[in-house]
Design a protein around this motif. Structure first.
Motif, PDB file in Angstrom:
ATOM      1  N   TYR A  58     -31.608-103.470   8.221  1.00 31.99           N
ATOM      2  CA  TYR A  58     -30.937-102.661   9.336  1.00 31.99           C
ATOM      3  C   TYR A  58     -31.148-100.905   9.202  1.00 31.99           C
ATOM      4  CZ  TYR A  58     -28.808-106.258  12.105  1.00 31.99           C
ATOM      5  OH  TYR A  58     -28.809-107.504  12.801  1.00 31.99           O
ATOM      6  N   LEU A  59     -31.241-100.628   7.877  1.00 32.07           N
ATOM      7  CA  LEU A  59     -31.760 -99.256   7.733  1.00 32.07           C
ATOM      8  C   LEU A  59     -32.978 -98.982   8.150  1.00 32.07           C
ATOM      9  CD1 LEU A  59     -30.056 -98.539   4.130  1.00 32.07           C
ATOM     10  CD2 LEU A  59     -29.519 -97.320   6.226  1.00 32.07           C
ATOM     11  N   ASP A  60     -33.983 -99.688   7.796  1.00 33.33           N
ATOM     12  CA  ASP A  60     -35.478 -99.840   8.374  1.00 33.33           C
ATOM     13  C   ASP A  60     -35.387 -99.504   9.805  1.00 33.33           C
ATOM     14  OD1 ASP A  60     -36.142 -99.533   5.760  1.00 33.33           O
ATOM     15  OD2 ASP A  60     -36.715-101.598   5.770  1.00 33.33           O
ATOM     16  N   ALA A  61     -34.531-100.198  10.378  1.00 31.74           N
ATOM     17  CA  ALA A  61     -34.680-100.321  12.024  1.00 31.74           C
ATOM     18  C   ALA A  61     -33.947 -99.119  12.672  1.00 31.74           C
ATOM     19  CB  ALA A  61     -34.035-101.397  12.579  1.00 31.74           C
ATOM     20  N   SER A  62     -32.936 -98.245  11.767  1.00 37.06           N
ATOM     21  CA  SER A  62     -31.994 -97.230  12.177  1.00 37.06           C
ATOM     22  C   SER A  62     -33.039 -95.986  12.673  1.00 37.06           C
ATOM     23  CB  SER A  62     -30.973 -97.238  11.428  1.00 37.06           C
ATOM     24  OG  SER A  62     -30.147 -98.310  11.095  1.00 37.06           O
ATOM     25  N   ASP A  63     -32.218 -95.128  13.605  1.00 38.39           N
ATOM     26  CA  ASP A  63     -32.550 -93.795  13.886  1.00 38.39           C
ATOM     27  C   ASP A  63     -31.727 -92.730  13.091  1.00 38.39           C
ATOM     28  OD1 ASP A  63     -34.630 -94.489  15.748  1.00 38.39           O
ATOM     29  OD2 ASP A  63     -33.020 -95.552  16.536  1.00 38.39           O
ATOM     30  N   ALA A  64     -30.706 -93.365  12.677  1.00 36.77           N
ATOM     31  CA  ALA A  64     -29.563 -92.255  12.068  1.00 36.77           C
ATOM     32  C   ALA A  64     -28.607 -93.240  11.439  1.00 36.77           C
ATOM     33  CB  ALA A  64     -29.058 -91.542  12.956  1.00 36.77           C
ATOM     34  N   MET A  65     -27.971 -92.557  10.509  1.00 26.12           N
ATOM     35  CA  MET A  65     -26.765 -93.077   9.908  1.00 26.12           C
ATOM     36  C   MET A  65     -25.488 -92.286   9.963  1.00 26.12           C
ATOM     37  SD  MET A  65     -24.907 -93.527   6.922  1.00 26.12           S
ATOM     38  CE  MET A  65     -25.241 -94.425   5.114  1.00 26.12           C
ATOM     39  N   VAL A  66     -24.419 -93.048  10.245  1.00 26.40           N
ATOM     40  CA  VAL A  66     -22.994 -92.321  10.040  1.00 26.40           C
ATOM     41  C   VAL A  66     -22.214 -93.095   9.005  1.00 26.40           C
ATOM     42  CG1 VAL A  66     -20.709 -91.665  11.084  1.00 26.40           C
ATOM     43  CG2 VAL A  66     -23.026 -91.537  12.514  1.00 26.40           C
ATOM     44  N   PHE A  94     -30.637 -91.878   2.033  1.00 24.69           N
ATOM     45  CA  PHE A  94     -31.238 -90.668   1.528  1.00 24.69           C
ATOM     46  C   PHE A  94     -32.724 -91.151   0.885  1.00 24.69           C
ATOM     47  CE2 PHE A  94     -27.356 -88.335   1.350  1.00 24.69           C
ATOM     48  CZ  PHE A  94     -27.494 -87.264   2.365  1.00 24.69           C
ATOM     49  N   ASP A  95     -32.801 -92.182   0.519  1.00 26.21           N
ATOM     50  CA  ASP A  95     -34.055 -92.579   0.007  1.00 26.21           C
ATOM     51  C   ASP A  95     -35.043 -92.937   0.900  1.00 26.21           C
ATOM     52  OD1 ASP A  95     -32.990 -92.554  -2.563  1.00 26.21           O
ATOM     53  OD2 ASP A  95     -32.733 -94.759  -2.791  1.00 26.21           O
ATOM     54  N   ARG A  96     -34.895 -93.004   2.241  1.00 30.14           N
ATOM     55  CA  ARG A  96     -35.819 -93.167   3.233  1.00 30.14           C
ATOM     56  C   ARG A  96     -36.063 -91.799   3.886  1.00 30.14           C
ATOM     57  NH1 ARG A  96     -33.274 -97.725   2.501  1.00 30.14           N
ATOM     58  NH2 ARG A  96     -34.410 -99.636   3.257  1.00 30.14           N
ATOM     59  N   PRO A  97     -37.551 -91.364   3.803  1.00 29.40           N
ATOM     60  CA  PRO A  97     -37.732 -90.004   4.323  1.00 29.40           C
ATOM     61  C   PRO A  97     -37.420 -90.149   5.977  1.00 29.40           C
ATOM     62  CG  PRO A  97     -39.556 -90.783   2.787  1.00 29.40           C
ATOM     63  CD  PRO A  97     -38.405 -91.924   3.079  1.00 29.40           C
ATOM     64  N   ARG A 100     -33.635 -89.364   5.920  1.00 27.89           N
ATOM     65  CA  ARG A 100     -32.807 -88.401   5.079  1.00 27.89           C
ATOM     66  C   ARG A 100     -32.145 -87.175   5.754  1.00 27.89           C
ATOM     67  NH1 ARG A 100     -37.435 -87.387   1.514  1.00 27.89           N
ATOM     68  NH2 ARG A 100     -36.608 -89.380   0.369  1.00 27.89           N
ATOM     69  N   HIS A 101     -32.753 -86.920   6.806  1.00 29.32           N
ATOM     70  CA  HIS A 101     -32.202 -85.686   7.676  1.00 29.32           C
ATOM     71  C   HIS A 101     -31.328 -86.204   8.801  1.00 29.32           C
ATOM     72  CE1 HIS A 101     -34.261 -82.936   4.891  1.00 29.32           C
ATOM     73  NE2 HIS A 101     -35.255 -83.536   5.326  1.00 29.32           N
ATOM     74  N   ARG A 102     -30.970 -87.245   8.855  1.00 26.31           N
ATOM     75  CA  ARG A 102     -30.308 -87.963  10.018  1.00 26.31           C
ATOM     76  C   ARG A 102     -29.097 -88.983   9.799  1.00 26.31           C
ATOM     77  NH1 ARG A 102     -34.884 -89.987  14.177  1.00 26.31           N
ATOM     78  NH2 ARG A 102     -35.963 -88.097  14.177  1.00 26.31           N
ATOM     79  N   VAL A 103     -28.196 -88.036   8.498  1.00 22.04           N
ATOM     80  CA  VAL A 103     -26.989 -88.672   8.042  1.00 22.04           C
ATOM     81  C   VAL A 103     -26.079 -87.801   8.358  1.00 22.04           C
ATOM     82  CG1 VAL A 103     -25.979 -89.442   5.955  1.00 22.04           C
ATOM     83  CG2 VAL A 103     -28.394 -89.648   6.183  1.00 22.04           C
ATOM     84  N   GLN A 104     -24.793 -88.218   8.887  1.00 22.09           N
ATOM     85  CA  GLN A 104     -23.702 -87.798   9.083  1.00 22.09           C
ATOM     86  C   GLN A 104     -22.622 -88.491   8.127  1.00 22.09           C
ATOM     87  OE1 GLN A 104     -22.868 -84.957  11.346  1.00 22.09           O
ATOM     88  NE2 GLN A 104     -21.059 -84.878  10.055  1.00 22.09           N
ATOM     89  N   VAL A 105     -21.831 -87.768   7.234  1.00 24.71           N
ATOM     90  CA  VAL A 105     -20.945 -88.025   6.435  1.00 24.71           C
ATOM     91  C   VAL A 105     -19.501 -87.707   6.889  1.00 24.71           C
ATOM     92  CG1 VAL A 105     -19.641 -88.389   4.133  1.00 24.71           C
ATOM     93  CG2 VAL A 105     -22.165 -88.459   4.338  1.00 24.71           C
ATOM     94  N   VAL A 106     -18.764 -88.543   7.194  1.00 25.45           N
ATOM     95  CA  VAL A 106     -17.355 -88.181   8.058  1.00 25.45           C
ATOM     96  C   VAL A 106     -16.255 -88.850   6.878  1.00 25.45           C
ATOM     97  CG1 VAL A 106     -15.866 -88.567   9.831  1.00 25.45           C
ATOM     98  CG2 VAL A 106     -18.304 -88.578  10.096  1.00 25.45           C
ATOM     99  N   LYS A 107     -15.651 -87.968   6.418  1.00 21.75           N
ATOM    100  CA  LYS A 107     -14.548 -88.261   5.478  1.00 21.75           C
ATOM    101  C   LYS A 107     -13.174 -88.005   6.115  1.00 21.75           C
ATOM    102  CE  LYS A 107     -13.325 -84.730   2.655  1.00 21.75           C
ATOM    103  NZ  LYS A 107     -12.013 -84.571   1.908  1.00 21.75           N
ATOM    104  N   ALA A 108     -12.243 -89.060   5.858  1.00 21.49           N
ATOM    105  CA  ALA A 108     -10.842 -89.124   6.134  1.00 21.49           C
ATOM    106  C   ALA A 108     -10.195 -87.892   5.818  1.00 21.49           C
ATOM    107  CB  ALA A 108     -10.341 -90.406   5.688  1.00 21.49           C
ATOM    108  N   PRO A 109      -9.143 -87.303   6.305  1.00 19.91           N
ATOM    109  CA  PRO A 109      -8.253 -86.217   5.951  1.00 19.91           C
ATOM    110  C   PRO A 109      -7.419 -86.874   4.703  1.00 19.91           C
ATOM    111  CG  PRO A 109      -8.187 -86.728   8.285  1.00 19.91           C
ATOM    112  CD  PRO A 109      -8.770 -87.793   7.927  1.00 19.91           C
ATOM    113  N   GLY A 110      -7.363 -85.763   3.715  1.00 23.53           N
ATOM    114  CA  GLY A 110      -6.647 -86.319   2.507  1.00 23.53           C
ATOM    115  C   GLY A 110      -7.272 -87.168   1.666  1.00 23.53           C
ATOM    116  N   GLY A 111      -8.727 -87.469   1.820  1.00 23.88           N
ATOM    117  CA  GLY A 111      -9.257 -88.253   0.854  1.00 23.88           C
ATOM    118  C   GLY A 111     -10.489 -88.801   1.420  1.00 23.88           C
TER     119      GLY A 111
END
Length: 128
Positions: A58-66, A94-97, A100-111
């Motif tokens: 699925y990572l290989d098929a993906s255009d981006a990751m959240v 990040f290991d996939r070129p 690598r620049h199509r990653v969004q990390v969303v963090k829950a408030p407070g942790g």
């Protein structure tokens, strides 16, 4: 891409999947983008049936990751961290070129995330 549709992999914990990941998947779908929650998907054709192969296909098929970093684990020192599977999926992305620049990390408030060093990264990959 899968079946001509852009793909966004949603990394999330099972505990918060219904509350957090499913609404994100639905919002992506409304925009014509297929949000993939790996645990809800079948193995892709010609993919071995082990969990790592499923994630990689699925990572290989993906255009981006959240990455949806939710407060899953409370440690003895009261630190809250997200599930390690989410951290590992971020690392694999990040290991996939191509991603690598199509990653969004969303963090829950407070942790939800804390600094994590892995053998494949130098320094911290995630910060709070």
């Amino acid at each position: 891409m899968l079946d001509g549709q852009p793909i966004v992999l949603l990394a999330c914990s099972e505990r918060f999947k219904k509350e957090v990941a499913v609404p994100v998947r639905e919002a992506l779908g409304a925009q014509g983008v297929r949000g993939i929650i790996i645990s809800d998907e079948p193995h892709l054709s010609r993919t071995p049936t082990d969990p790592d192969s499923k994630v990689n296909s699925y990572l290989d098929a993906s255009d981006a990751m959240v990455a949806l970093c939710t407060p899953d684990n409370r440690l003895d020192d009261v630190t809250i961290e997200c599930r390690q599977n989410v951290v590992l999926e971020i690392q694999r992305t990040f290991d996939r070129p191509s991603l690598r620049h199509r990653v969004q990390v969303v963090k829950a408030p407070g942790g939800g995330c804390r600094a994590t060093s892995t053998p494949h990264t130098t320094g911290s990959m995630l910060t709070t």
